[in-house]
Design a protein around this motif. Structure first.
Motif, PDB file in Angstrom:
ATOM      1  N   UNK A 265      -4.772  -1.593  10.024  1.00 41.75           N
ATOM      2  CA  UNK A 265      -3.755  -0.679   9.503  1.00 41.75           C
ATOM      3  C   UNK A 265      -4.247   0.087   8.287  1.00 41.75           C
ATOM      4  N   UNK A 266      -3.675   1.253   8.111  1.00 43.02           N
ATOM      5  CA  UNK A 266      -3.910   2.062   6.925  1.00 43.02           C
ATOM      6  C   UNK A 266      -2.622   2.847   6.643  1.00 43.02           C
ATOM      7  N   UNK A 267      -2.206   2.870   5.386  1.00 40.77           N
ATOM      8  CA  UNK A 267      -1.003   3.639   5.033  1.00 40.77           C
ATOM      9  C   UNK A 267      -1.407   5.085   4.772  1.00 40.77           C
ATOM     10  N   UNK A 268      -0.610   6.009   5.308  1.00 37.58           N
ATOM     11  CA  UNK A 268      -0.951   7.429   5.235  1.00 37.58           C
ATOM     12  C   UNK A 268       0.297   8.285   5.031  1.00 37.58           C
ATOM     13  N   UNK A 269       0.060   9.483   4.520  1.00 40.32           N
ATOM     14  CA  UNK A 269       1.125  10.485   4.486  1.00 40.32           C
ATOM     15  C   UNK A 269       1.157  11.161   5.855  1.00 40.32           C
ATOM     16  N   UNK A 270       2.191  11.899   6.122  1.00 38.86           N
ATOM     17  CA  UNK A 270       2.343  12.557   7.430  1.00 38.86           C
ATOM     18  C   UNK A 270       1.173  13.497   7.737  1.00 38.86           C
ATOM     19  N   UNK A 271       0.797  14.299   6.759  1.00 38.45           N
ATOM     20  CA  UNK A 271      -0.287  15.264   6.963  1.00 38.45           C
ATOM     21  C   UNK A 271      -1.596  14.561   7.345  1.00 38.45           C
ATOM     22  N   UNK A 272      -1.938  13.500   6.647  1.00 38.03           N
ATOM     23  CA  UNK A 272      -3.174  12.768   6.953  1.00 38.03           C
ATOM     24  C   UNK A 272      -3.075  12.066   8.308  1.00 38.03           C
TER      25      UNK A 272
ATOM     26  N   UNK B 260       3.936   7.562   3.947  1.00 41.70           N
ATOM     27  CA  UNK B 260       5.202   7.576   4.681  1.00 41.70           C
ATOM     28  C   UNK B 260       5.063   6.912   6.048  1.00 41.70           C
ATOM     29  N   UNK B 261       3.809   6.634   6.450  1.00 40.45           N
ATOM     30  CA  UNK B 261       3.558   6.096   7.785  1.00 40.45           C
ATOM     31  C   UNK B 261       2.412   5.090   7.730  1.00 40.45           C
ATOM     32  N   UNK B 262       2.318   4.296   8.783  1.00 40.43           N
ATOM     33  CA  UNK B 262       1.211   3.361   8.923  1.00 40.43           C
ATOM     34  C   UNK B 262       0.458   3.729  10.192  1.00 40.43           C
TER      35      UNK B 262
ATOM     36  N   UNK C 112       0.855  -1.188   0.000  1.00 43.25           N
ATOM     37  CA  UNK C 112       0.000   0.000   0.000  1.00 43.25           C
ATOM     38  C   UNK C 112       0.895   1.244   0.000  1.00 43.25           C
ATOM     39  N   UNK C 113       1.558   1.521  -1.125  1.00 41.92           N
ATOM     40  CA  UNK C 113       2.544   2.608  -1.136  1.00 41.92           C
ATOM     41  C   UNK C 113       1.957   4.014  -1.181  1.00 41.92           C
ATOM     42  N   UNK C 114       0.653   4.117  -1.423  1.00 42.96           N
ATOM     43  CA  UNK C 114       0.030   5.440  -1.500  1.00 42.96           C
ATOM     44  C   UNK C 114      -0.827   5.700  -0.271  1.00 42.96           C
ATOM     45  N   UNK C 115      -0.942   6.968   0.087  1.00 39.01           N
ATOM     46  CA  UNK C 115      -1.772   7.361   1.226  1.00 39.01           C
ATOM     47  C   UNK C 115      -3.227   6.987   0.924  1.00 39.01           C
ATOM     48  N   UNK C 116      -3.763   6.105   1.752  1.00 39.74           N
ATOM     49  CA  UNK C 116      -5.122   5.622   1.531  1.00 39.74           C
ATOM     50  C   UNK C 116      -6.165   6.698   1.829  1.00 39.74           C
ATOM     51  N   UNK C 117      -5.855   7.617   2.725  1.00 39.48           N
ATOM     52  CA  UNK C 117      -6.783   8.708   3.033  1.00 39.48           C
ATOM     53  C   UNK C 117      -6.835   9.681   1.862  1.00 39.48           C
TER      54      UNK C 117
END
Length: 127
Positions: free
Chosen positions: A85-92, A57-59, A40-45
């Protein structure tokens, strides 16, 4: 992300319990996190809510581990459950914690009450 939001997020992570740190610093978590991020390399949010593509960048744990603080088997169950779990960027990730109010006074009180109940159960139950 504003500096104030970044400072808030940094402070809440510094105050996590030793049990929490033990889980998140474990080889098992790092391996699961790496595996999840590869799949899941992309921010799911960003994809679901904002119709944009950003690298994750984070889980994030959808159900916070802090909700069961003091009960290590349940903490491990939440920490290592891929369905949580969900993959997310820092902002999300920051925004999710703000929305969940996972570090609000109410949430902290609930966690403290849970810790007290677990302590009483462990040391004062008649079983």
């Amino acid at each position: 992300m504003t500096k104030k939001t970044q400072n808030f997020f940094n402070k809440i992570h510094m105050k996590r319990s030793g049990e929490y740190r033990k889980l998140i610093d474990s080889h098992r978590w790092r391996k699961l996190r790496r595996s999840y991020m590869l799949r899941h390399p992309l921010c799911e949010v960003c994809l679901d809510k904002h119709n944009r593509t950003r690298p994750a960048t984070e889980v994030h744990h959808k159900k916070p581990i802090e909700d069961v603080m003091g009960n290590m088997p349940l903490m491990e169950s939440l920490a290592y459950d891929e369905g949580n779990l969900i993959s997310v960027c820092r902002e999300c990730h920051v925004q999710l914690h703000i929305e969940l109010k996972s570090m609000s006074k109410e949430a902290n009180l609930k966690r403290k009450n849970g810790l007290t109940a677990a302590f009483v159960q462990k040391f004062f139950s008649s079983s």
